[in-house]
Design a protein around this motif. Structure first.
Motif, mmCIF file in Angstrom:
data_model
loop_
_atom_site.group_PDB
_atom_site.id
_atom_site.type_symbol
_atom_site.label_atom_id
_atom_site.label_comp_id
_atom_site.label_asym_id
_atom_site.label_seq_id
_atom_site.Cartn_x
_atom_site.Cartn_y
_atom_site.Cartn_z
ATOM 1 N N UNK A 1 7.807 4.549 3.827
ATOM 2 C CA UNK A 1 7.971 5.492 2.480
ATOM 3 C C UNK A 1 6.798 6.188 2.310
ATOM 4 N N UNK A 2 5.655 6.359 2.881
ATOM 5 C CA UNK A 2 4.509 6.695 2.534
ATOM 6 C C UNK A 2 4.636 8.289 2.516
ATOM 7 N N UNK A 3 4.107 9.161 1.586
ATOM 8 C CA UNK A 3 4.165 10.442 1.257
ATOM 9 C C UNK A 3 2.738 11.134 1.503
ATOM 10 N N UNK A 4 2.875 12.020 2.535
ATOM 11 C CA UNK A 4 1.574 12.573 3.124
ATOM 12 C C UNK A 4 1.220 13.800 2.503
ATOM 13 N N UNK A 5 2.256 14.858 1.955
ATOM 14 C CA UNK A 5 2.094 16.112 1.343
ATOM 15 C C UNK A 5 2.917 16.152 0.285
ATOM 16 N N UNK A 6 2.752 16.883 -0.718
ATOM 17 C CA UNK A 6 3.624 17.328 -1.641
ATOM 18 C C UNK A 6 3.387 18.534 -2.533
ATOM 19 N N UNK A 7 4.464 19.223 -3.037
ATOM 20 C CA UNK A 7 4.192 20.422 -3.857
ATOM 21 C C UNK A 7 5.385 20.862 -4.341
ATOM 22 N N UNK A 8 5.323 22.029 -4.884
ATOM 23 C CA UNK A 8 6.509 22.585 -5.515
ATOM 24 C C UNK A 8 6.540 24.047 -5.283
ATOM 25 N N UNK A 9 7.477 24.646 -4.931
ATOM 26 C CA UNK A 9 7.615 26.150 -4.657
ATOM 27 C C UNK A 9 8.308 26.734 -5.776
ATOM 28 N N UNK A 10 7.408 27.485 -6.559
ATOM 29 C CA UNK A 10 8.004 28.377 -7.512
ATOM 30 C C UNK A 10 8.476 29.769 -7.039
ATOM 31 N N UNK A 11 7.416 30.175 -6.156
ATOM 32 C CA UNK A 11 7.777 31.574 -5.729
ATOM 33 C C UNK A 11 7.432 31.811 -4.262
ATOM 34 N N UNK B 1 0.843 -1.455 0.021
ATOM 35 C CA UNK B 1 0.147 0.062 -0.053
ATOM 36 C C UNK B 1 0.934 1.071 0.063
ATOM 37 N N UNK B 2 1.891 1.101 0.870
ATOM 38 C CA UNK B 2 3.037 2.414 0.641
ATOM 39 C C UNK B 2 3.290 2.811 -0.563
ATOM 40 N N UNK B 3 3.880 1.513 -1.187
ATOM 41 C CA UNK B 3 4.432 1.639 -2.665
ATOM 42 C C UNK B 3 3.144 2.276 -3.684
ATOM 43 N N UNK B 4 1.908 1.622 -3.334
ATOM 44 C CA UNK B 4 0.704 1.984 -4.335
ATOM 45 C C UNK B 4 0.538 3.847 -3.936
ATOM 46 N N UNK B 5 0.480 4.018 -2.585
ATOM 47 C CA UNK B 5 0.281 5.631 -2.357
ATOM 48 C C UNK B 5 1.518 6.297 -2.837
ATOM 49 N N UNK C 1 -6.875 -4.458 0.553
ATOM 50 C CA UNK C 1 -6.549 -3.176 0.403
ATOM 51 C C UNK C 1 -6.976 -2.278 1.570
ATOM 52 N N UNK C 2 -8.533 -2.394 2.133
ATOM 53 C CA UNK C 2 -8.865 -1.911 3.145
ATOM 54 C C UNK C 2 -8.029 -2.178 4.400
ATOM 55 N N UNK C 3 -7.638 -3.406 4.576
ATOM 56 C CA UNK C 3 -7.089 -4.002 5.986
ATOM 57 C C UNK C 3 -5.682 -2.894 5.792
#
Length: 432
Positions: free
Chosen positions: A418-428, A56-60, A120-122
């Motif tokens: 390895x789970x990613x909770x938040x993500x983004x890009x800072x341009x300015x 699931x972590x890989x799926x995420x 998947x649910x578990x």
């Protein structure tokens, strides 16, 4: 300290900090006798992850990188910030209302191939529990809520799955009562520590269900940036324009994990006990579109596994991003989730026991906020999946100074899973 050169770096002086980091971090091994451990460090609550949790972590992570690529594909120079974990959870809840080919579409887009619905649910339940408990010094909450139209009968198996695996609160709502919007918005506001407000703008008369996920994160840096070190410094935008922004400065060298090539630099900035970190991906040109092809699950695994321990004096901008996506429908359809967004007899057949007209997802609303300062990071996000019914209505040895002074990709991740909770890009950094 043992230093072994592999390849010289020939970047121009304007990119001195990135070049120097590549030379110092990625081309040598640095061993320091200095103790940079924070005082009062708390041990992480680690345990061995199950096979399904790892899957699931890989799926995420695959879903996170795919969604980021989709959102960034328009190539503009605007800041982006979102929670792939939140979107993934909200869609995973919605997935439970389907079977057959529609369920398969959810499974494929959520990158859950090879897992049946119960597995998947578990895995969702277990991985979420792990993430909530792994670091006692990081504040993390993940909550789910479901509201359904009054007088409709939600199928017992769907309710049971929502409560058992997603710990979801489930309640009816009056589609004609204007206060119903406030009920959902106040729930989101409470779950995100008052950061996400007034997210749902209206409830259409054809709405039959809202599936909502909210996530909140607050973590202090392992090494805080002294406020007195923050100064106005240059930040170079993608187009080469230089602006002045508040640049935080660690002031003293501290230990980081890093990996790099001639094309880009990956750096992990740790929180608290170092189970959570902010991953940063930056290149010399500041044109993030050149980085998107490199940002894959396979490369991320490579960076995490082969990063070096380095000593750096880190400088990075303070910033705050508020980001809203009014509807992720087009992006999710481009990723392969097509039929759930079209009225069809096969959609959500496992949702209600009472007869309904054809159902579809009309909107997937996402809103997120992050604020980064000298002490740490506070972030929150929420995802609303709106299901409607078909009607007539429209629907280094020597301390190296590494400065993040150009656009970069960033994400908040947990080390063990390895789970990613938040993500983004800072341009300015001056644009919120």
């Amino acid at each position: 300290m043992k230093i072994s050169f592999i390849k010289p770096c020939n970047y121009p002086k304007t990119a001195a900090s990135i070049c120097l980091l590549s030379a110092v971090i990625f081309c040598f091994s640095c061993i320091s006798g200095e103790d940079n451990s924070p005082s009062g460090k708390v041990e992480a609550n680690l345990r061995e992850l199950s096979l399904d949790e790892n899957r699931l972590s890989e799926s995420n992570t695959r879903f996170a990188t795919n969604l980021f690529q989709q959102l960034a594909s328009n190539g503009d120079s605007k800041n982006i910030f979102f929670s792939p974990y939140s979107v993934h959870q909200a869609l995973a809840m919605a997935m439970n209302g389907n079977d057959g080919e529609v369920l398969e579409e959810f499974i494929q887009v959520l990158q859950m191939e090879g897992m049946n619905l119960e597995e998947a649910n578990q895995a969702v339940k277990d991985l979420t529990s792990f993430l909530l408990d792994v670091d006692p010094k990081v504040k993390l909450s993940i909550a789910n809520g479901i509201w359904y139209k009054e007088d409709y009968q939600v199928r017992i198996p769907f309710k049971d799955a929502a409560r058992q695996y997603f710990n979801a609160e489930i309640a009816p709502f009056n589609v004609y009562d204007p206060n119903s919007v406030d009920i959902i918005n106040h729930w989101i506001e409470k779950q995100t520590n008052n950061l996400i407000k007034d997210m749902l703008d209206f409830i259409p008369e054809d709405a039959v269900m809202y599936l909502v996920n909210a996530i909140y994160f607050k973590g202090d840096w392992t090494y805080n940036f002294p406020k007195e070190n923050t100064r106005k410094e240059k930040f170079t935008l993608r187009n080469g324009q230089e602006i002045m922004t508040d640049m935080m400065n660690l002031g003293e060298p501290a230990g980081f994990k890093a990996y790099g090539t001639a094309d880009y630099t990956y750096l992990e900035i740790p929180y608290s006990s170092e189970q959570y970190s902010m991953g940063v991906l930056v290149n010399e040109s500041g044109n993030l579109s050149q980085l998107y092809p490199h940002f894959t699950l396979e490369n991320l695994d490579e960076w995490r596994s082969n990063s070096r321990d380095v000593n750096l004096i880190l400088k990075m901008p303070k910033f705050k991003i508020e980001y809203r996506i009014d509807n992720l429908a087009d992006d999710l359809q481009a990723m392969g989730l097509v039929r759930p967004f079209i009225f069809h007899q096969d959609n959500f057949t496992q949702l209600f026991s009472n007869p309904t007209n054809y159902l579809k997802i009309s909107r997937v609303i996402h809103q997120a906020l992050i604020e980064v300062d000298e002490k740490g990071t506070e972030a929150a996000a929420a995802t609303i999946v709106e299901v409607v019914e078909k009607t007539s209505l429209p629907p280094n040895s020597t301390p190296t100074i590494f400065t993040l002074d150009r656009p970069f990709i960033f994400f908040i991740q947990e080390k063990h899973s390895g789970a990613i909770l938040f993500m983004g890009k800072l341009e300015n950094p001056l644009e919120s």
